[in-house]
Motif scaffolding. Structure first.
Motif, short mmCIF file in Angstrom:
data_model
loop_
_atom_site.label_atom_id
_atom_site.label_comp_id
_atom_site.label_asym_id
_atom_site.label_seq_id
_atom_site.Cartn_x
_atom_site.Cartn_y
_atom_site.Cartn_z
N UNK A 97 0.82 -1.21 0.00
CA UNK A 97 0.00 0.00 0.00
C UNK A 97 0.85 1.26 0.00
N UNK A 98 2.16 1.12 -0.02
CA UNK A 98 3.05 2.28 -0.17
C UNK A 98 3.63 2.84 1.11
N UNK A 99 3.45 2.15 2.23
CA UNK A 99 4.04 2.65 3.48
C UNK A 99 5.55 2.43 3.45
N UNK A 100 6.32 3.34 4.03
CA UNK A 100 7.77 3.15 4.08
C UNK A 100 8.12 2.00 5.02
N UNK A 101 9.15 1.22 4.69
CA UNK A 101 9.53 0.07 5.52
C UNK A 101 9.89 0.43 6.96
N UNK A 102 10.36 1.66 7.18
CA UNK A 102 10.72 2.04 8.54
C UNK A 102 9.56 2.74 9.26
N UNK A 103 8.35 2.65 8.71
CA UNK A 103 7.20 3.32 9.30
C UNK A 103 6.37 2.47 10.24
N UNK A 104 6.75 1.21 10.41
CA UNK A 104 5.95 0.35 11.29
C UNK A 104 6.69 -0.94 11.61
N UNK A 105 6.35 -1.52 12.73
CA UNK A 105 6.80 -2.87 13.12
C UNK A 105 5.58 -3.57 13.72
N UNK A 106 5.27 -4.76 13.23
CA UNK A 106 4.13 -5.54 13.73
C UNK A 106 4.66 -6.72 14.53
N UNK A 107 4.25 -6.83 15.79
CA UNK A 107 4.65 -7.96 16.63
C UNK A 107 3.46 -8.82 17.05
N UNK A 108 2.28 -8.21 17.10
CA UNK A 108 1.11 -8.97 17.51
C UNK A 108 -0.13 -8.44 16.79
N UNK A 109 -1.27 -9.04 17.06
CA UNK A 109 -2.50 -8.65 16.37
C UNK A 109 -3.33 -7.64 17.12
N UNK A 110 -3.02 -7.42 18.40
CA UNK A 110 -3.82 -6.51 19.20
C UNK A 110 -3.21 -5.13 19.32
N UNK A 111 -1.92 -5.01 19.06
CA UNK A 111 -1.24 -3.74 19.25
C UNK A 111 -0.81 -3.50 20.69
N UNK A 112 -0.94 -4.52 21.54
CA UNK A 112 -0.57 -4.36 22.94
C UNK A 112 0.93 -4.49 23.21
N UNK A 113 1.65 -5.10 22.29
CA UNK A 113 3.08 -5.27 22.49
C UNK A 113 3.77 -3.91 22.47
N UNK A 114 4.67 -3.70 23.40
CA UNK A 114 5.46 -2.46 23.41
C UNK A 114 6.47 -2.45 22.27
N UNK A 115 6.56 -3.55 21.53
CA UNK A 115 7.45 -3.61 20.38
C UNK A 115 6.74 -3.27 19.07
N UNK A 116 5.41 -3.11 19.11
CA UNK A 116 4.68 -2.61 17.95
C UNK A 116 4.94 -1.12 17.83
N UNK A 117 5.26 -0.67 16.64
CA UNK A 117 5.41 0.77 16.40
C UNK A 117 4.78 1.10 15.05
N UNK A 118 4.28 2.34 14.96
CA UNK A 118 3.69 2.79 13.70
C UNK A 118 3.71 4.31 13.66
N UNK A 119 3.86 4.85 12.48
CA UNK A 119 3.82 6.30 12.30
C UNK A 119 2.43 6.72 11.83
#
Length: 195
Positions: free
Chosen positions: A65-87
């Protein structure tokens, strides 16, 4: 020669279609559904029903969808992980991709609606944003987000994303600012007509 026990399913159960599950997931922000959906994506697209395989499927789609590779990290499906990040930019890319999808109406209707239902049922009541803003919240300790769609006073659909992290003021102040921004967007009149 003994080859060990054979395995076979004891029972199976069919899930309702995603179009029916989506509102139960998005409106109350039901984390277990998010975790199951992530693993289901992994199973359906990668052949392995794990969080890692589901996260790879999500990553590939968001990149497509065109998001930059450094714009997010997915670790889980709920977003509760402190390792999930997104711009916010990545969230806007996803919202825009969904806006262009033939399934947009299903996605849009499943989002919480300001002053009406879901996690924003008690927010923006009595304003031009009530019944107008369709948006997903994100809530963790010292994290509040609000991202979604709002229609301006002259009928233009806008996409917005407000992410607040590591704040030191009361949570209600963060939500007040987010709500104020959404109300301002709902009351705007933009040149150029509708989109």
């Amino acid at each position: 020669m003994w080859r060990g026990p054979s395995t076979y399913p004891l029972f199976s159960m069919m899930s309702p279609p995603l179009s029916q599950v989506l509102a139960a997931f998005e409106k109350p922000s039901q984390n277990q559904i998010g975790e199951i959906l992530l693993r289901t994506l992994g199973r359906a697209r990668a052949g392995v029903g794990s969080a890692d395989s589901g996260a790879r499927v999500v990553r590939d789609q968001v990149l497509a969808w065109g998001a930059p590779p450094d714009g997010f990290i997915v670790r889980d499906g709920s977003g509760l992980s402190r390792h999930d990040v997104i711009t916010p930019e990545t969230i806007i890319r996803v919202l825009d991709a969904m806006r262009q999808s033939p399934d947009f109406r299903t996605f849009y209707d499943a989002l919480p609606i300001a002053g009406i239902d879901g996690t924003i049922r008690n927010r923006m009541k009595g304003t031009v944003a009530e019944g107008n803003v369709h948006a997903k919240t994100g809530t963790l300790d010292m994290v509040r987000s609000l991202s979604g769609y709002v229609t301006t006073a002259d009928g233009r659909l806008l996409l917005f994303s407000v992410l607040s992290n590591h704040f030191t003021v009361p949570t209600r102040e963060i939500e007040r600012v987010q709500d104020t921004l959404a109300v301002q967007l709902a009351g705007m009149r933009l040149a150029g007509g509708t989109r």
